[in-house]
Design an enzyme around this catalytic site. Structure first.
Site, short mmCIF file in Angstrom:
data_model
loop_
_atom_site.label_atom_id
_atom_site.label_comp_id
_atom_site.label_asym_id
_atom_site.label_seq_id
_atom_site.Cartn_x
_atom_site.Cartn_y
_atom_site.Cartn_z
N ASP A 283 0.83 -1.21 0.00
CA ASP A 283 0.00 0.00 0.00
C ASP A 283 0.86 1.26 0.00
O ASP A 283 1.97 1.25 0.53
CB ASP A 283 -0.91 -0.04 1.24
CG ASP A 283 -2.02 0.98 1.16
OD1 ASP A 283 -2.30 1.49 0.04
OD2 ASP A 283 -2.61 1.29 2.20
N HIS B 114 3.20 3.27 -8.86
CA HIS B 114 3.04 1.84 -9.15
C HIS B 114 4.30 1.30 -9.82
O HIS B 114 4.73 0.18 -9.54
CB HIS B 114 1.83 1.60 -10.05
CG HIS B 114 0.52 2.00 -9.43
ND1 HIS B 114 0.20 1.69 -8.12
CD2 HIS B 114 -0.55 2.69 -9.91
CE1 HIS B 114 -1.01 2.16 -7.84
NE2 HIS B 114 -1.47 2.78 -8.90
N LEU C 57 11.19 -20.63 -4.20
CA LEU C 57 10.08 -19.80 -3.72
C LEU C 57 8.87 -19.89 -4.65
O LEU C 57 9.03 -19.86 -5.87
CB LEU C 57 10.56 -18.33 -3.66
CG LEU C 57 9.50 -17.27 -3.38
CD1 LEU C 57 9.04 -17.34 -1.91
CD2 LEU C 57 10.02 -15.87 -3.68
C1 FPP Z 1 -1.59 0.21 -3.47
O1 FPP Z 1 -1.21 1.53 -3.56
C2 FPP Z 1 -1.12 -0.62 -4.54
C3 FPP Z 1 -1.87 -1.17 -5.52
C4 FPP Z 1 -3.31 -1.00 -5.65
C5 FPP Z 1 -1.32 -2.01 -6.56
C6 FPP Z 1 -0.06 -2.74 -6.26
C7 FPP Z 1 0.70 -2.81 -7.50
C8 FPP Z 1 2.06 -2.73 -7.59
C9 FPP Z 1 2.95 -2.70 -6.47
C10 FPP Z 1 2.70 -2.61 -8.91
C11 FPP Z 1 2.84 -3.77 -9.77
C12 FPP Z 1 2.66 -5.11 -9.20
C13 FPP Z 1 3.29 -6.18 -9.68
C14 FPP Z 1 3.02 -7.51 -9.10
C15 FPP Z 1 4.28 -6.09 -10.75
P1 FPP Z 1 -2.33 2.63 -3.68
O2 FPP Z 1 -2.45 2.98 -5.12
O3 FPP Z 1 -3.59 2.16 -3.05
O4 FPP Z 1 -1.71 3.80 -2.86
P2 FPP Z 1 -2.46 4.92 -2.01
O5 FPP Z 1 -3.22 4.21 -0.94
O6 FPP Z 1 -1.33 5.75 -1.48
O7 FPP Z 1 -3.33 5.67 -2.97
#
Ligand code: FPP
Length: 235
Positions: free
Chosen positions: A15, A32, A126
């Site tokens: 997050d 991201h 893994l």
């Molecule tokens: C949360 O941050 C994250 C996500 C919704 C997506 C997770 C995706 C990645 C880490 C990138 C790619 C993944 C892979 C497996 C290659 P948020 O957008 O909710 O952040 P915020 O709460 O600060 O808005």
């Protein structure tokens, strides 16, 4: 650390990508993108530590409600990540798996995902499990549908349904429950992630945003876990 206890299964709620980007005046997709580098770092370190399973909450069933452009950017990023990183997964002996309602993903994404799962299926190190279009309640509902079918077909008597039996109807039936759940960005929520499976997981919450969570942070979480006494409700 000498005899450090290494969790067999780590699950992570990644997050804070959006806030990381906002703090820097960048578009959310940049958060991201940077977050994908943290994925690479954590996979590599988990493989090195001898962690057996790593489950990452990459896209929740609720994430579909985000603006179309952000959803598209996340799908593109996932596709690019899989295309680019599959050779590395092979080198690191990492086996890729996915949980969630995978058929809801764009067709091209599903193709790349299945290809990567297939290619890495021979690996014995893994197991990296991506939770995609995943929701804990949805998983439980799908599990209930599955177990009801087996009852209707006469394969099992309802009186025989135990937590262990039910576990075998979840997406995660092939994996042990997580020992350690990590959440970044300081939120104290489970956000519909592995609701059934984390009953006895140790929780580790860090203020760091996911794009800043790297190898040392994973080590810190494992060290913290290693000091915990797990009693599973006993003494
Ligand atoms: C949360 O941050 C994250 C996500 C919704 C997506 C997770 C995706 C990645 C880490 C990138 C790619 C993944 C892979 C497996 C290659 P948020 O957008 O909710 O952040 P915020 O709460 O600060 O808005």
């Amino acid at each position: 650390m000498a005899s450090r206890k290494i969790p067999k299964h780590i699950a992570i709620i990644m997050d804070g990508n959006g806030r990381w980007a906002k703090e820097r005046g960048l578009a959310r997709r940049e958060g991201h993108r940077k977050g994908a580098e943290s994925v690479r770092a954590c996979v590599e370190r988990c493989a090195l530590l001898g962690v057996e399973f790593l489950t990452l909450y990459a896209f929740s069933s609720e994430n579909w409600k985000r603006p179309k452009s952000e959803v598209a950017a996340l799908m593109k990023l996932l596709e690019a990540f899989l295309k680019q990183k599959t050779p590395e997964l092979m080198e690191q002996n990492v086996r890729l798996q996915a949980i969630g309602r995978i058929t809801q993903l764009p067709a091209s994404c599903q193709r790349v995902l299945h290809h990567s799962i297939e290619r890495t299926s021979v690996n014995t190190g893994l197991t990296l499990i991506l939770a995609l279009s995943y929701g804990g309640r949805e998983e439980i509902v799908d599990g209930v549908r599955s177990i009801v079918r087996t009852v209707q077909e006469g394969h099992i008597d309802p009186a025989m349904i135990t937590p262990d039996v039910f576990s075998k109807h979840l997406y995660t039936r092939y994996y042990p429950d997580p020992d350690l759940l990590i959440r970044t960005s300081g939120e104290m929520r489970l956000s519909n992630f592995l609701l059934w499976q984390i009953s006895y997981a140790e929780l580790y919450i860090t203020e760091k945003f996911w794009p800043d969570f790297r190898e040392d942070d994973l080590e810190a979480a494992v060290n913290d876990y290693s000091r915990r006494q797990r009693r599973f409700g006993g003494l």
